[in-house]
Design a protein around this motif. Structure first.
Motif, PDB file in Angstrom:
ATOM      1  N   SER A   1       0.832  -1.204   0.000  1.00  0.00           N
ATOM      2  CA  SER A   1       0.000   0.000   0.000  1.00  0.00           C
ATOM      3  C   SER A   1       0.866   1.252   0.000  1.00  0.00           C
ATOM      4  N   VAL A   2       0.371   2.268  -0.690  1.00  0.00           N
ATOM      5  CA  VAL A   2       0.964   3.603  -0.655  1.00  0.00           C
ATOM      6  C   VAL A   2      -0.115   4.581  -0.211  1.00  0.00           C
ATOM      7  N   VAL A   3       0.185   5.340   0.821  1.00  0.00           N
ATOM      8  CA  VAL A   3      -0.725   6.389   1.292  1.00  0.00           C
ATOM      9  C   VAL A   3       0.024   7.716   1.224  1.00  0.00           C
ATOM     10  N   THR A   4      -0.583   8.696   0.569  1.00  0.00           N
ATOM     11  CA  THR A   4       0.035  10.003   0.379  1.00  0.00           C
ATOM     12  C   THR A   4      -0.805  11.071   1.071  1.00  0.00           C
ATOM     13  N   ILE A   5      -0.125  12.034   1.655  1.00  0.00           N
ATOM     14  CA  ILE A   5      -0.808  13.136   2.326  1.00  0.00           C
ATOM     15  C   ILE A   5      -0.919  14.317   1.372  1.00  0.00           C
ATOM     16  N   GLY A   6      -2.150  14.669   1.024  1.00  0.00           N
ATOM     17  CA  GLY A   6      -2.407  15.835   0.207  1.00  0.00           C
ATOM     18  C   GLY A   6      -2.840  16.998   1.078  1.00  0.00           C
ATOM     19  N   SER A   7      -3.918  17.676   0.681  1.00  0.00           N
ATOM     20  CA  SER A   7      -4.444  18.811   1.441  1.00  0.00           C
ATOM     21  C   SER A   7      -5.803  19.182   0.856  1.00  0.00           C
ATOM     22  N   ILE A   8      -6.670  19.749   1.695  1.00  0.00           N
ATOM     23  CA  ILE A   8      -7.919  20.280   1.146  1.00  0.00           C
ATOM     24  C   ILE A   8      -7.644  21.459   0.217  1.00  0.00           C
ATOM     25  N   ASN A   9      -6.434  22.011   0.256  1.00  0.00           N
ATOM     26  CA  ASN A   9      -6.053  23.029  -0.728  1.00  0.00           C
ATOM     27  C   ASN A   9      -6.092  22.476  -2.144  1.00  0.00           C
ATOM     28  N   GLY A  10      -5.984  21.169  -2.278  1.00  0.00           N
ATOM     29  CA  GLY A  10      -6.070  20.541  -3.587  1.00  0.00           C
ATOM     30  C   GLY A  10      -7.490  20.328  -4.046  1.00  0.00           C
ATOM     31  N   ASN A  11      -8.462  20.604  -3.141  1.00  0.00           N
ATOM     32  CA  ASN A  11      -9.871  20.396  -3.461  1.00  0.00           C
ATOM     33  C   ASN A  11     -10.656  21.690  -3.605  1.00  0.00           C
ATOM     34  N   TRP A  12     -10.211  22.730  -2.904  1.00  0.00           N
ATOM     35  CA  TRP A  12     -10.917  24.005  -2.888  1.00  0.00           C
ATOM     36  C   TRP A  12      -9.916  25.151  -3.008  1.00  0.00           C
ATOM     37  N   ALA A  13     -10.421  26.327  -3.397  1.00  0.00           N
ATOM     38  CA  ALA A  13      -9.544  27.485  -3.622  1.00  0.00           C
ATOM     39  C   ALA A  13      -9.294  28.234  -2.312  1.00  0.00           C
TER      40      ALA A  13
ATOM     41  N   TYR B   1       1.421  25.454  -4.184  1.00  0.00           N
ATOM     42  CA  TYR B   1       1.132  24.413  -3.202  1.00  0.00           C
ATOM     43  C   TYR B   1      -0.193  23.725  -3.541  1.00  0.00           C
ATOM     44  N   SER B   2      -1.216  24.521  -3.813  1.00  0.00           N
ATOM     45  CA  SER B   2      -2.534  23.958  -4.114  1.00  0.00           C
ATOM     46  C   SER B   2      -2.514  23.163  -5.421  1.00  0.00           C
ATOM     47  N   ALA B   3      -1.810  23.675  -6.417  1.00  0.00           N
ATOM     48  CA  ALA B   3      -1.705  22.952  -7.690  1.00  0.00           C
ATOM     49  C   ALA B   3      -1.009  21.606  -7.493  1.00  0.00           C
ATOM     50  N   ALA B   4       0.035  21.602  -6.680  1.00  0.00           N
ATOM     51  CA  ALA B   4       0.756  20.353  -6.412  1.00  0.00           C
ATOM     52  C   ALA B   4      -0.144  19.353  -5.697  1.00  0.00           C
ATOM     53  N   LYS B   5      -0.873  19.823  -4.686  1.00  0.00           N
ATOM     54  CA  LYS B   5      -1.740  18.918  -3.928  1.00  0.00           C
ATOM     55  C   LYS B   5      -2.884  18.402  -4.797  1.00  0.00           C
ATOM     56  N   ALA B   6      -3.393  19.244  -5.700  1.00  0.00           N
ATOM     57  CA  ALA B   6      -4.419  18.767  -6.628  1.00  0.00           C
ATOM     58  C   ALA B   6      -3.847  17.701  -7.561  1.00  0.00           C
ATOM     59  N   GLY B   7      -2.607  17.897  -7.982  1.00  0.00           N
ATOM     60  CA  GLY B   7      -1.963  16.925  -8.858  1.00  0.00           C
ATOM     61  C   GLY B   7      -1.808  15.562  -8.221  1.00  0.00           C
ATOM     62  N   LEU B   8      -1.686  15.530  -6.889  1.00  0.00           N
ATOM     63  CA  LEU B   8      -1.526  14.250  -6.199  1.00  0.00           C
ATOM     64  C   LEU B   8      -2.744  13.350  -6.383  1.00  0.00           C
TER      65      LEU B   8
ATOM     66  N   GLY C   1     -18.936  26.233   7.006  1.00  0.00           N
ATOM     67  CA  GLY C   1     -17.887  27.180   7.364  1.00  0.00           C
ATOM     68  C   GLY C   1     -16.898  27.465   6.263  1.00  0.00           C
ATOM     69  N   LEU C   2     -17.032  26.765   5.133  1.00  0.00           N
ATOM     70  CA  LEU C   2     -16.059  26.903   4.057  1.00  0.00           C
ATOM     71  C   LEU C   2     -16.064  28.304   3.462  1.00  0.00           C
ATOM     72  N   HIS C   3     -17.223  28.843   3.207  1.00  0.00           N
ATOM     73  CA  HIS C   3     -17.300  30.160   2.572  1.00  0.00           C
ATOM     74  C   HIS C   3     -16.624  31.216   3.418  1.00  0.00           C
ATOM     75  N   ASP C   4     -16.921  31.237   4.716  1.00  0.00           N
ATOM     76  CA  ASP C   4     -16.314  32.255   5.581  1.00  0.00           C
ATOM     77  C   ASP C   4     -14.808  32.112   5.652  1.00  0.00           C
ATOM     78  N   LEU C   5     -14.331  30.875   5.685  1.00  0.00           N
ATOM     79  CA  LEU C   5     -12.901  30.641   5.764  1.00  0.00           C
ATOM     80  C   LEU C   5     -12.198  31.121   4.509  1.00  0.00           C
ATOM     81  N   ILE C   6     -12.784  30.866   3.345  1.00  0.00           N
ATOM     82  CA  ILE C   6     -12.193  31.324   2.085  1.00  0.00           C
ATOM     83  C   ILE C   6     -12.187  32.845   2.035  1.00  0.00           C
ATOM     84  N   MET C   7     -13.273  33.474   2.463  1.00  0.00           N
ATOM     85  CA  MET C   7     -13.370  34.924   2.391  1.00  0.00           C
ATOM     86  C   MET C   7     -12.358  35.606   3.302  1.00  0.00           C
ATOM     87  N   GLU C   8     -11.966  34.929   4.388  1.00  0.00           N
ATOM     88  CA  GLU C   8     -10.977  35.500   5.282  1.00  0.00           C
ATOM     89  C   GLU C   8      -9.580  35.410   4.690  1.00  0.00           C
ATOM     90  N   GLY C   9      -9.406  34.555   3.676  1.00  0.00           N
ATOM     91  CA  GLY C   9      -8.084  34.376   3.062  1.00  0.00           C
ATOM     92  C   GLY C   9      -7.159  33.589   3.937  1.00  0.00           C
TER      93      GLY C   9
END
Length: 256
Positions: free
Chosen positions: A137-149, A155-162, A248-256
């Motif tokens: 098995s191979v398990v890789t750690i990505g990020s929710i940055n790879g799923n949302w803006a 960093y986000s592009a790399a995590k999305a690529g994973l 809570g996603l919208h508020d978090l994104i809006m805060e940057g």
């Protein structure tokens, strides 16, 4: 003891998620190659495992160097006699300027650490994983940055690529007994966050479960996906993120 008799290589294991993962898999019986660019930290984690009755050794490895990756994984296979599990946690992000001011070198470096580094480790480990037989098995750690803006272009592009890398590997090598899965953490209390002003407290209130994550939360998910309990799971992206992508996603994104 789900990993009794198994040999495991964990990158980025000197700190944070990698350290918690190495400790968790060792506690479940695995023999751990504790790998990190910070050699003394890797040795310290290995010593901690051994002191607790486990089996481990530290190895220094920079995932941006093919020679370093190839040599470290080959040495681990030689010392452990096989390789059953690879866990890719090495990666990182750091401040970057506005888009128009980002130099090529900075963008390339983040892609190298977070995406190409995983490719290098998989390439080096794959022959041993296949040789170990079904259940590898191979398990890789990505990020929710790879799923949302959430920001962070490279960093986000790399995590999305994973994610697509993981899916392609899962499709190609499942017939040879190797599973590939990705975990996408939300905010985790690592060194990157504890140095920030509010220690994640402000963001914690945005999470439906009321807190940011701990490295052990991710380690528990790794232990599941790497084990026989997930023997019919491959090619997935598992969010471990306290519900932030449902509330809570919208508020978090809006805060940057």
């Amino acid at each position: 003891m789900r990993f009794e008799g198994q040999a495991i290589y964990v990158t980025g294991a000197g700190h944070g998620i990698g350290r918690a993962t190495a400790l968790r898999l060792a506690a479940e019986g695995g023999s751990i190659a504790v790998s990190d660019i910070d050699g003394p930290a890797a040795e310290a984690v290995a010593a901690e495992i051994v002191a607790s009755g486990g089996r481990a050794f530290g190895t220094t490895c920079d995932v941006t160097s093919r020679d370093a990756v190839d040599a470290s994984i080959a040495d681990a296979v030689g010392r452990l006699g096989q390789l059953n599990v690879l866990v890719n946690t090495a990666g990182g992000d750091w401040n970057e300027p506005a888009l128009g001011e980002i130099p090529d070198e900075l963008f390339d470096r983040k892609i190298d650490v977070n995406l190409t580094g995983v490719f290098r480790c998989v390439r080096a480990a794959l022959p041993a994983l296949i040789a170990a037989g079904p259940g590898s098995s191979v398990v890789t750690i990505g990020s929710i940055n790879g799923n949302w803006a959430f920001g962070g272009y490279a960093y986000s592009a790399a995590k999305a690529g994973l994610e697509i890398l993981t899916k392609n590997l899962a499709a190609r090598y499942g017939s040879q007994g190797v599973r590939f899965n990705l975990i996408s953490p939300g905010t985790i209390r690592t060194r990157n966050w504890t140095v920030r002003e509010d220690d994640g407290g402000k963001r914690a209130r945005k999470y439906p479960l009321g807190r940011i994550g701990e490295p052990e939360d991710i380690a528990a998910a790794v232990a599941f996906l790497a084990s026989a309990d997930a023997s019919w799971i491959t090619g997935i992206n598992l969010p471990v993120e306290g519900g932030i992508m449902t509330g809570g996603l919208h508020d978090l994104i809006m805060e940057g």
